[in-house]
Motif scaffolding. Sequence first.
Motif, PDB file in Angstrom:
ATOM      1  N   SER A  18       0.731  -1.129   0.001  1.00 27.26           N
ATOM      2  CA  SER A  18      -0.027  -0.028  -0.036  1.00 27.26           C
ATOM      3  C   SER A  18       0.911   1.144   0.093  1.00 27.26           C
ATOM      4  CB  SER A  18      -0.917   0.088   1.194  1.00 27.26           C
ATOM      5  OG  SER A  18      -0.295   0.404   2.561  1.00 27.26           O
ATOM      6  N   PHE A  22       1.068   5.691  -6.649  1.00 34.25           N
ATOM      7  CA  PHE A  22      -0.165   5.301  -7.409  1.00 34.25           C
ATOM      8  C   PHE A  22       0.276   5.204  -8.861  1.00 34.25           C
ATOM      9  CE2 PHE A  22      -3.536   6.926  -4.294  1.00 34.25           C
ATOM     10  CZ  PHE A  22      -4.584   6.190  -4.605  1.00 34.25           C
ATOM     11  N   LEU A  25       1.653   1.744  -8.828  1.00 29.00           N
ATOM     12  CA  LEU A  25       0.302   0.786  -8.610  1.00 29.00           C
ATOM     13  C   LEU A  25      -0.418   0.597 -10.030  1.00 29.00           C
ATOM     14  CD1 LEU A  25      -1.080   1.841  -5.149  1.00 29.00           C
ATOM     15  CD2 LEU A  25       0.275  -0.277  -5.735  1.00 29.00           C
ATOM     16  N   GLU A  80      -5.977  -0.124  -5.845  1.00 27.66           N
ATOM     17  CA  GLU A  80      -6.683   1.128  -4.969  1.00 27.66           C
ATOM     18  C   GLU A  80      -7.169   0.435  -3.845  1.00 27.66           C
ATOM     19  OE1 GLU A  80      -8.039   3.595  -9.164  1.00 27.66           O
ATOM     20  OE2 GLU A  80      -9.754   2.944  -7.602  1.00 27.66           O
ATOM     21  N   LYS A  83      -4.122   0.323  -1.738  1.00 21.80           N
ATOM     22  CA  LYS A  83      -3.735   1.520  -1.369  1.00 21.80           C
ATOM     23  C   LYS A  83      -4.334   2.151  -0.139  1.00 21.80           C
ATOM     24  CE  LYS A  83      -0.794   5.178  -1.941  1.00 21.80           C
ATOM     25  NZ  LYS A  83       0.486   4.944  -1.552  1.00 21.80           N
TER      26      LYS A  83
END
Length: 294
Positions: A18, A22, A25, A80, A83
């Motif tokens: 996490s 972004f 990811l 997401e 995250k």
Amino acid sequence: MLKKAADSIGIFFWYLFSLLPFWFLYLISDGLYVLIYYVTKYRRRVVRENLKNSFPEKSDAERLKIEKQYFRYMGDLLVETFKMISISEKELRARMHMKNPEIVEHYFSQGKSIIAAAGHYGNWEMAALEFGMLSKNKTIIVYKPLNNPRFDAFLNKQRARFGSMLVTMKQTLRTMISLKDERTVSVLASDQTPGVNEVTYFTNFLNQPTAVFLGIEKIAKMTDAAVVFYRIECVKRGYYTYELVPLVDNPKETAQYEITNMQVGYLEKQIQETPQYWLWSHRRWKFKPEDFKR
């Protein structure tokens, strides 16, 4: 002992994952799309059948486009959701924007609590996390517990870190009644599949008879709470808006099943507009009305 250790290691690596930015990811998400769709072909048959039954008017090519869009979004949804474990309040607010926060005070000023009917549409986990910042009053998330109690406890701790109160589906009615003298905002999923012993009503949803829970309608009538739809929209990759769309202000004045049909109908309309963001890999239509005829 080994199971506990394995769970602890899994949670540790979940947290480390996490912490990735972004942009990285989403590179992983692109790879997941290829893996899930082309290599493992995860539930591709289920998704294809669901789309065919839900959109019989569309061509094979149109449904195939939605199918691929859905699996591509599934990769985004997975990364997401991971995250969410460590996302900051600032970044969360930037990525999940509430369009009409004034509606909460509108109903509170009338002495009413709010029940929000939500679907498994868009990033409902990110929305649930931001939901805790919606009001200074109690914000309640109704959820279905995971089979693994350690992962369930860990995930719920993260879901509640911005203020939401987590309540299991079985505890919902008791909790709502105990809080009937307080002004609260609660969100419940409107597209969960009831267990075989809980099926009492079928409605038409996406061209198919669909078993639905009546919990939102029952609780709204018992507590006289306003019913709204929790509408999530994807603006661009990783960024969303949501709003509370009024459905019913005075639930006690509605006919039987009216609230249920209204919330299901609104979700259906949104799915028809942009279908790739709904949870198509779920086996939603396990039951048929004829299976329950006496």
